[in-house]
Structures are given as C-alpha cells and as structure tokens.
Scaffold this active site. Structure first.
Site, PDB file in Angstrom:
ATOM      1  N   SER A   1      34.088  42.999  47.597  1.00 57.49           N
ATOM      2  CA  SER A   1      32.947  42.246  46.938  1.00 57.49           C
ATOM      3  C   SER A   1      32.121  42.428  47.950  1.00 57.49           C
ATOM      4  CB  SER A   1      33.284  40.981  47.196  1.00 57.49           C
ATOM      5  OG  SER A   1      35.021  40.442  46.243  1.00 57.49           O
TER       6      SER A   1
ATOM      7  N   GLY B   1      33.516  48.823  46.038  1.00 54.54           N
ATOM      8  CA  GLY B   1      33.983  49.199  44.435  1.00 54.54           C
ATOM      9  C   GLY B   1      33.017  49.000  43.339  1.00 54.54           C
ATOM     10  N   GLY B   2      33.510  47.585  43.265  1.00 51.69           N
ATOM     11  CA  GLY B   2      32.383  47.176  41.973  1.00 51.69           C
ATOM     12  C   GLY B   2      31.568  47.481  41.850  1.00 51.69           C
TER      13      GLY B   2
ATOM     14  N   ASN C   1      33.512  53.723  45.747  1.00 58.56           N
ATOM     15  CA  ASN C   1      34.891  53.961  45.842  1.00 58.56           C
ATOM     16  C   ASN C   1      34.878  53.309  44.073  1.00 58.56           C
ATOM     17  OD1 ASN C   1      37.918  53.928  45.106  1.00 58.56           O
ATOM     18  ND2 ASN C   1      38.492  52.683  46.049  1.00 58.56           N
ATOM     19  N   TRP C   2      34.478  54.381  43.353  1.00 54.32           N
ATOM     20  CA  TRP C   2      34.905  54.053  42.045  1.00 54.32           C
ATOM     21  C   TRP C   2      36.418  54.205  41.181  1.00 54.32           C
ATOM     22  CZ3 TRP C   2      31.016  58.759  39.740  1.00 54.32           C
ATOM     23  CH2 TRP C   2      30.288  58.525  40.241  1.00 54.32           C
ATOM     24  N   LYS C   3      36.841  53.801  41.959  1.00 53.68           N
ATOM     25  CA  LYS C   3      38.651  53.476  41.087  1.00 53.68           C
ATOM     26  C   LYS C   3      38.392  54.268  40.241  1.00 53.68           C
ATOM     27  CE  LYS C   3      37.904  49.171  44.103  1.00 53.68           C
ATOM     28  NZ  LYS C   3      38.875  47.929  44.291  1.00 53.68           N
TER      29      LYS C   3
ATOM     30  N   GLU D   1      40.117  46.760  54.687  1.00 53.92           N
ATOM     31  CA  GLU D   1      39.680  45.452  53.288  1.00 53.92           C
ATOM     32  C   GLU D   1      41.032  44.098  52.979  1.00 53.92           C
ATOM     33  OE1 GLU D   1      37.441  48.662  49.931  1.00 53.92           O
ATOM     34  OE2 GLU D   1      39.675  48.690  50.101  1.00 53.92           O
TER      35      GLU D   1
ATOM     36  N   GLU E   1      44.910  49.250  46.876  1.00 52.72           N
ATOM     37  CA  GLU E   1      45.732  49.406  45.194  1.00 52.72           C
ATOM     38  C   GLU E   1      46.873  50.286  45.350  1.00 52.72           C
ATOM     39  OE1 GLU E   1      42.061  50.064  43.667  1.00 52.72           O
ATOM     40  OE2 GLU E   1      41.615  47.793  43.501  1.00 52.72           O
TER      41      GLU E   1
ATOM     42  N   HIS F   1      44.717  52.764  49.891  1.00 49.29           N
ATOM     43  CA  HIS F   1      43.773  51.983  49.799  1.00 49.29           C
ATOM     44  C   HIS F   1      45.283  51.046  48.793  1.00 49.29           C
ATOM     45  CE1 HIS F   1      41.531  49.669  46.976  1.00 49.29           C
ATOM     46  NE2 HIS F   1      40.147  49.875  47.854  1.00 49.29           N
TER      47      HIS F   1
ATOM     48  N   GLY G   1      37.643  42.418  44.344  1.00 51.61           N
ATOM     49  CA  GLY G   1      37.609  42.557  43.232  1.00 51.61           C
ATOM     50  C   GLY G   1      38.055  41.067  42.869  1.00 51.61           C
TER      51      GLY G   1
HETATM   52  P1  13P Z   1      35.096  45.572  45.052  1.00 52.78           P
HETATM   53  O1  13P Z   1      33.834  45.995  45.975  1.00 52.78           O
HETATM   54  O2  13P Z   1      35.333  45.539  43.987  1.00 52.78           O
HETATM   55  O3  13P Z   1      35.802  44.562  45.932  1.00 52.78           O
HETATM   56  O4  13P Z   1      36.466  46.731  45.290  1.00 52.78           O
HETATM   57  C1  13P Z   1      36.663  47.097  47.390  1.00 52.78           C
HETATM   58  C2  13P Z   1      37.312  48.135  47.245  1.00 52.78           C
HETATM   59  O5  13P Z   1      38.819  47.939  46.808  1.00 52.78           O
HETATM   60  C3  13P Z   1      36.512  49.697  48.007  1.00 52.78           C
HETATM   61  O6  13P Z   1      37.716  50.446  48.134  1.00 52.78           O
END
Ligand code: 13P
Length: 254
Positions: free
Chosen positions: A217, A238-239, A12-14, A171, A101, A99, A177
């Site tokens: 993470s 994510g990251g 997920n590149w956000k 999650e 966020e 999600h 993050g």
């Molecule tokens: P991170 O891997 O950056 O913690 O993000 C997880 C996430 O929100 C994937 O949707």
C-alpha cells in the site's frame, strides 16, 4: 553508518496492463518522470507486455524492466512457465522471487524460491527476493521468525559475490492491496531485522550495500515518509504503480 542510498523505485503491475495499456502507460509516465541517474526506476509488467514496454522505453535506458516470476529450468516441457534466458532475451534485468501472491495464492515453497534465486543468478539477472508475514503471524509475534524462515534458506546458498547482486523486498502480506501500510517505524524495524540477518550471513559492509525495499500500500501520499526511514532503500509498489502520474510522484519522492 547508513546504507549507500540509490533509491530503488519499483512498480509491480501483477496481472494488469496488457501490451496496449503498457504502451499507453509509458507514454504518460515518461512525460511525467524526467530521467535521473540517482535512482533505479524499475517495472515488473506481465511477461506478455515486456515487448511493448521495451519498445516504449527504447529512448529511456534509465527505466529498467523485470519479470514477476520464472521457472528454474532453462527450457523444455513446462507449459505455462517462463525461463530466465527467455526473460533476459525479452529485456528483463530483474526477477521477483517469492512474491507473497506466489507463496500464498500459488503455494510456492521456500525450497522453490531457493531454486529460483539460483536460476536467476546463474542466468545473469538480478533477483528481488520478497519476504513478509501474514497478519496472523504478526499477531502471534512471529513476524521476524517468518521472515527469517523465508530469508535464511536463500542466503545460505549464495556466495559473497552473488549476495552483492541481491535485492530484498519486505512486503507484509497484511499491507498488500489492503490500504493498510506498515507504519514507517514498523517498516524500519523489520528492515533493521532483515539487515541484521544479511549482516550475519555476509558481514556488515556487504549487508549495508544490499537494497531492502518496502512494499504494501505504498502511495504518493506515504512514499516520502517511508523512503525517509534509515533502513528503507526503496519501494515495491503494486496498485499505485499503474497510475503513471502517481507513480511519477512516488519516484520523485525517492
Ligand atoms: P500494493 O501496493 O497494491 O499494496 O501491492 C504491493 C505489492 O505486492 C508489490 O509487489
């Protein structure tokens, strides 16, 4: 009996990697990630990067695409929103719903996630329902209750056939993050609770077939151990999914 394992390795590149960066990413990622039939590899780029991603993946049908959010109406005067038919037309097969966020930054509510999952299923795409508790909720011993509160209203609206198309991503908000990862055992315990909830809605056999992913993470260094947990069917990254070689290593761990 354990779940049938076709690991799902999702990035997920956000709000990162526009079209130019997305093309560059896939040049590097595809060189580092050989096609494999025994896993589902999947990216959620920003919607504006879908066309570039689709072009980059034209010879690699093994890598799938999704969008990070949709609105439940098919079209109309909803400035800034994206519909399921449009996402499908642009090459998305999967949709993240709820999600953390979306829930915590944009105030998305449980009834809204219910409507979104409905729209995704009716539009023929695959919903990935994201659930997870905050640190305060976990400290207060409410982690399972919070996840139940996000899960049960959605599960109550799905037929058995629709449930067979669902994916769930656990999650924990405190692990997203932050560099904090749920311990593999904690992740497995929550996945077990999610599976039990799925089983009480649809029966044990159907519940075993619904992939439950872990996110928060995930890195090349911890992916293998997380993916080795009996109830962890995949990861939502994510990251670390923005590093082509690093994400290829995560895919190789699944
Ligand atoms: P991170 O891997 O950056 O913690 O993000 C997880 C996430 O929100 C994937 O949707």
């Amino acid at each position: 009996m354990s779940a049938p394992r076709t690991p799902v390795l999702a990035g997920n590149w956000k709000m990162n990697l526009g079209p130019t960066e997305a093309s560059r990413f896939f040049d590097d990622f595809l060189a580092a990630h050989p096609a494999r039939a025994d896993a589902t590899v999947l990216f959620f780029p920003p919607a504006v990067s879908l066309a570039a991603a689709r072009a980059a993946l034209r010879d690699r049908a093994d890598v799938r695409l999704g969008v990070q959010n949709v609105y439940w109406e098919a079209g109309g005067a909803f400035t800034g929103e994206l519909s399921v038919p449009m996402a499908a037309d642009a090459g998305a097969e999967y949709v993240l719903v709820g999600h953390s966020e979306r829930r915590h930054v944009f105030g998305e509510t449980v009834p809204q996630t219910v409507r979104k999952v409905r729209a995704v299923l009716d539009g023929g795409l695959v919903p990935v329902l994201c659930v997870g508790e905050t640190l305060d909720e976990r400290r207060a011993g409410r982690a399972e209750a919070v996840v139940d509160g996000q899960l049960i209203p959605v599960l109550g609206t799905l037929t058995q056939d629709e449930a067979a198309r669902l994916l769930v991503a656990y999650e924990p908000v405190w692990a997203i993050g932050t560099g904090e990862t749920a311990s593999p055992a904690d992740a497995d315990a929550m996945h077990r609770a999610v599976r039990a909830r799925l089983a009480s809605a649809y029966g044990a056999e159907a519940a075993r077939a619904i992939p439950v992913l872990y996110g928060g993470s995930v890195k090349p260094e911890n992916a293998r151990e997380l993916l080795a947990q009996p109830e962890v069917d995949g990861v939502l990254v994510g990251g670390a999914s923005m590093d082509p070689r690093g994400f290829a290593r995560i895919c190789a761990a699944g």
